[in-house]
Design an enzyme around this catalytic site. Structure first.
Site, PDB file in Angstrom:
ATOM      1  N   ILE A 194       0.842  -1.204   0.000  1.00 47.53           N
ATOM      2  CA  ILE A 194       0.000   0.000   0.000  1.00 47.53           C
ATOM      3  C   ILE A 194       0.877   1.253   0.000  1.00 47.53           C
ATOM      4  CG2 ILE A 194      -1.759   1.300   1.259  1.00 47.53           C
ATOM      5  CD1 ILE A 194      -2.820  -1.341   2.337  1.00 47.53           C
TER       6      ILE A 194
ATOM      7  N   ASN B 213      11.850  -0.460   7.260  1.00 47.87           N
ATOM      8  CA  ASN B 213      12.953  -1.355   7.649  1.00 47.87           C
ATOM      9  C   ASN B 213      13.141  -2.504   6.669  1.00 47.87           C
ATOM     10  OD1 ASN B 213      10.795  -3.026   8.192  1.00 47.87           O
ATOM     11  ND2 ASN B 213      11.213  -3.246  10.371  1.00 47.87           N
TER      12      ASN B 213
ATOM     13  N   TYR C 103      -3.606  -8.937  16.647  1.00 48.05           N
ATOM     14  CA  TYR C 103      -3.462  -7.944  15.587  1.00 48.05           C
ATOM     15  C   TYR C 103      -4.609  -6.931  15.648  1.00 48.05           C
ATOM     16  CZ  TYR C 103      -3.701  -5.945  10.895  1.00 48.05           C
ATOM     17  OH  TYR C 103      -3.787  -5.077   9.836  1.00 48.05           O
TER      18      TYR C 103
END
Length: 724
Positions: free
Chosen positions: A12, A32, A140
């Site tokens: 995205i 990262n 999550y």
């Protein structure tokens, strides 16, 4: 305008970066590269390979005036959040809070973050609206819901505008076969490699699939909207897995479908209500599922034709374990081989045991130097055994050896040599290892700061080019600010006076330094004022305009034309804190305009930048400026500051006073320690080249000498003026 996109190399994030670039934004990316790929972003941008929890992220915010943050970096796998909830919380909560904190500290205007439909859990009523209760069923979903709460509270507590999107199932080019909505990328990959599609269940389960470019456009709309809060981002349509397969089959024939059991825990149907986002952001999805899938398949086909890069495969755990065992075994094997050689030489040349050189001592020394204490001790044991064997072979018995002092003395020598050599080598290895680690850390920091410096330098060069090409006034700014190229704050303050006078066309300029508690201001430099009528210090609490400048960090304009207040006052910053102010008077009435206020801001920003560079240089070279463990400036530094004060006096009549100290019954360091408690923040202690301890008093004339000497009085110190 500048936008920072965390996770900008991801699926995205890369599309969001492209959208903002198309709209004229300067794009900065923090990623990262755990799941992102640099090749996903081909537009011009600034890149920083960092985790969002990394403290070094502050350097990115310091180096760029970021106006919008789009926070997409996250741990996105539900399965991973279940197996490792700590890592999930570290990225999705700790990382988010770090970004929020930096955004607040460095004046970001809008903070946009990615949430997920996972916060809703299992809902019976469809479509799901933003007002429904959130009952996440995975770590999550819990971390995403916690992130929403942090953003909401951050807006209330700190005034940072935050806007969150709960994504439905996003799909499109560059998507990996992981995470929510991965079914389309999995199917597309298998379709193009002519593998059968694996269908779990009957295929009637539905999801709300949204094309990634629609998501990117919604985020861009949100960045340019005053709206805050949380929004569903979806198509508001249920599309079944069977329908996905039908559309894919129309694009390219599906070779085979393998039916498997439905997976436990799968939600049967999901769709998000998008009416709120369509109304508030004036946004609507542009791509149908047919159009989105066609673009996705076309992208995957194009990527499949590219030559594959050779990937370095990580060694298997068994191979890693074998390497570790081998690396530990090799020193022992080398020791045994060396011992075999020593044993052979000992028996070939038996006199060597008592002759000029003891081969066993040589063996212990060499092994200790090569491998350290552990192998040195093994060498000692082997040498002891060989020496004992030699004695027994020579006709001695075990009992007699226990009474033989020479025998034990020889063994003691072996042990002593082994311990000393082994310890020395181990210590040396530890020091080398520590130094290598520190060097590696310093190299990493240097590389990172060098990139920051290069980025800032590029921006500065570009700005200077624009200034030169923008007309006479701005060209003059560039020429004047060349005077600010100094690494000594005193020189910067001196140059700042002439720069402001030249650009703003004023005669009266004064600069005050703010003390650390930000309660008092001390005059540092001035021009055009009557020295007798100019206040040398100001108390912030007694002046409303000073309070306003220091608390808001904005330029103050004396719109009511009060006689006791300067016409304009601008702050100078260091480490995001007001460290000094510049005030101007004698501005013509026609110049008292918004244009000149902006001109004043540009000028003071450049001065502030030069001052920041000077302060940073001083911090980095502090050990070279002062004598060790003291606050006394070295002669070359002190002399440079005195020269600067002389120039300020010659150019603008700003006085200074230089006092010599004579100490009795007090050491130089004790004298300096006493005087430091009596001096102001704008005064200096330093040595001259003759070894005399001197005091340099800013904005102090000969008339103030008696008062100053009385304030600094001590029975063991005599102060005399040497220069004014």
């Amino acid at each position: 305008m500048k936008v920072l996109i965390t996770g900008g190399y991801g699926f995205i994030g890369s599309h969001v970066a492209e959208r903002f670039h198309q709209e004229g934004y300067d794009v900065i990316i923090i990623d990262n590269l755990t799941t992102g790929k640099k090749e996903n972003v081909t537009i011009k941008h600034k890149s920083y390979q960092l985790s969002i929890e990394d403290p070094k992220c502050v350097e990115v915010f310091k180096s760029h005036k970021i106006e919008v943050v789009v926070h997409l970096a996250a741990q996105v796998s539900v399965a991973n959040s279940v197996s490792n909830p700590i890592a999930d919380a570290g990225s999705n909560i700790v990382g988010l809070v770090n970004m929020l904190n930096l955004a607040t500290t460095y004046g970001v205007k809008k903070f946009i973050y990615a949430s997920s439909a996972a916060v809703y859990g299992i809902q019976k009523e469809l479509p799901i609206t933003e007002e429904m209760e959130c009952t996440p069923i995975s770590p999550y979903g819990m971390s995403k819901l916690s992130g929403e709460m942090y953003c909401e509270k951050w807006e209330r507590l700190y005034g940072l505008q935050t806007l969150g999107f709960r994504f439905s199932n996003v799909y499109g080019p560059r998507q990996d076969a992981i995470g929510e909505g991965g079914v389309i990328s999995i199917f597309t990959n298998r379709l193009l490699t002519e593998q059968p599609l694996i269908l779990h269940g009957d295929g009637d389960q539905t999801r709300d699939f949204i094309y990634v470019e629609d998501v990117a456009f919604a985020i861009y709309r949100g960045a340019n909207s005053p709206q805050t809060g949380i929004y569903n981002l979806s198509v508001n349509e249920q599309t079944s897995v069977n329908r996905i397969i039908e559309v894919l089959n129309e694009i390219q024939p599906v070779p085979e479908i393998i039916h498997k059991e439905k997976r436990a825990g799968d939600i049967e149907h999901s769709v998000l209500d998008n009416r709120k986002v369509m109304r508030d952001l004036d946004w609507s999805p542009l791509y149908t599922i047919e159009e989105g899938l066609a673009k996705t398949v076309a992208h995957f086909k194009k990527e499949s034709k590219k030559p594959l890069k050779a990937e370095k495969r990580a060694p298997s755990p068994a191979r890693v374990k074998a390497r570790k065992i081998l690396s530990k075994a090799i020193p022992t094997l080398e020791t045994l081989v060396a011992f075999s050689l020593i044993t052979w030489l000992t028996f070939i040349y038996p006199s060597s045991g008592s002759g000029v050189i003891d081969l066993k001592l040589f063996f212990i020394t060499i092994i200790g130097i090569m491998h350290g204490s552990r192998q040195a001790m093994l060498a000692v044991v082997l040498s002891t055994a060989l020496f004992t064997y030699q004695k027994l072979e020579g006709g001695r018995d075990v009992i007699s050896l226990t009474y033989d002092t020479d025998f034990f003395f020889q063994l003691a020598i072996y042990l002593f040599v082994g311990l000393v050599i082994g310890y020395t080598i181990e210590r040396k290895k530890t020091i080398i290892k520590q130094q290598a680690y520190e060097l590696d850390e310093m190299n990493n920091r240097y590389v990172f700061l060098d990139r920051i410096y290069t980025d800032v330098r590029d921006v500065k060069d570009e700005l200077q080019t624009r200034i030169l090409n923008a007309g006479d006034s701005y060209g003059k700014i560039y020429a004047a600010t060349k005077e600010l190229e100094s690494l000594e704050p005193e020189h910067v303050f001196n140059s700042a006076v002439s720069v402001v006078k030249s650009i703003m066309h004023v005669k009266k300029v004064k600069i005050y330094v703010v003390n650390k508690p930000q309660t008092y201001l001390r005059l540092m430099a001035s021009s055009g004022y009557d020295a007798s009528g100019l206040a040398k210090s100001l108390k912030v609490a007694e002046h409303a305009y000073l309070n306003e400048v220091i608390n808001t960090g904005a330029i103050y304009r004396n719109e009511h034309l009060r006689e006791d207040v300067p016409l304009m006052v601008a702050p100078l910053f260091h480490n995001e804190k007001v460290t000094a102010i510049i005030a101007i008077d004698d501005l013509s009435f026609e110049s008292f305009s918004m244009y000149h206020q902006n001109l004043f801001k540009i000028t003071t920003d450049l001065i502030s930048s030069a001052l920041n560079k000077a302060f940073t240089h001083i911090s980095a070279t502090e050990s070279q400026r002062y004598y060790e463990d003291s606050i006394i400036l070295k002669p070359e530094v002190f002399s440079d500051i005195v020269t600067s004060k002389k120039k300020m006096y010659e150019d603008y009549g700003v006085p200074y006073l230089l006092l010599n100290t004579e100490c009795f019954d007090l050491s130089t360091s004790a004298t300096a320690e006493y005087l430091s408690t009596k001096l102001r923040e704008t005064d200096y202690l330093g040595m001259d080249y003759a070894g005399n301890l001197l005091i340099l008093l800013t904005n102090t004339s000969k008339d103030d000498e008696e008062k100053i000497v009385n304030r600094l009085a001590h029975d063991s110190i005599i102060l005399t003026a040497t220069e004014e």
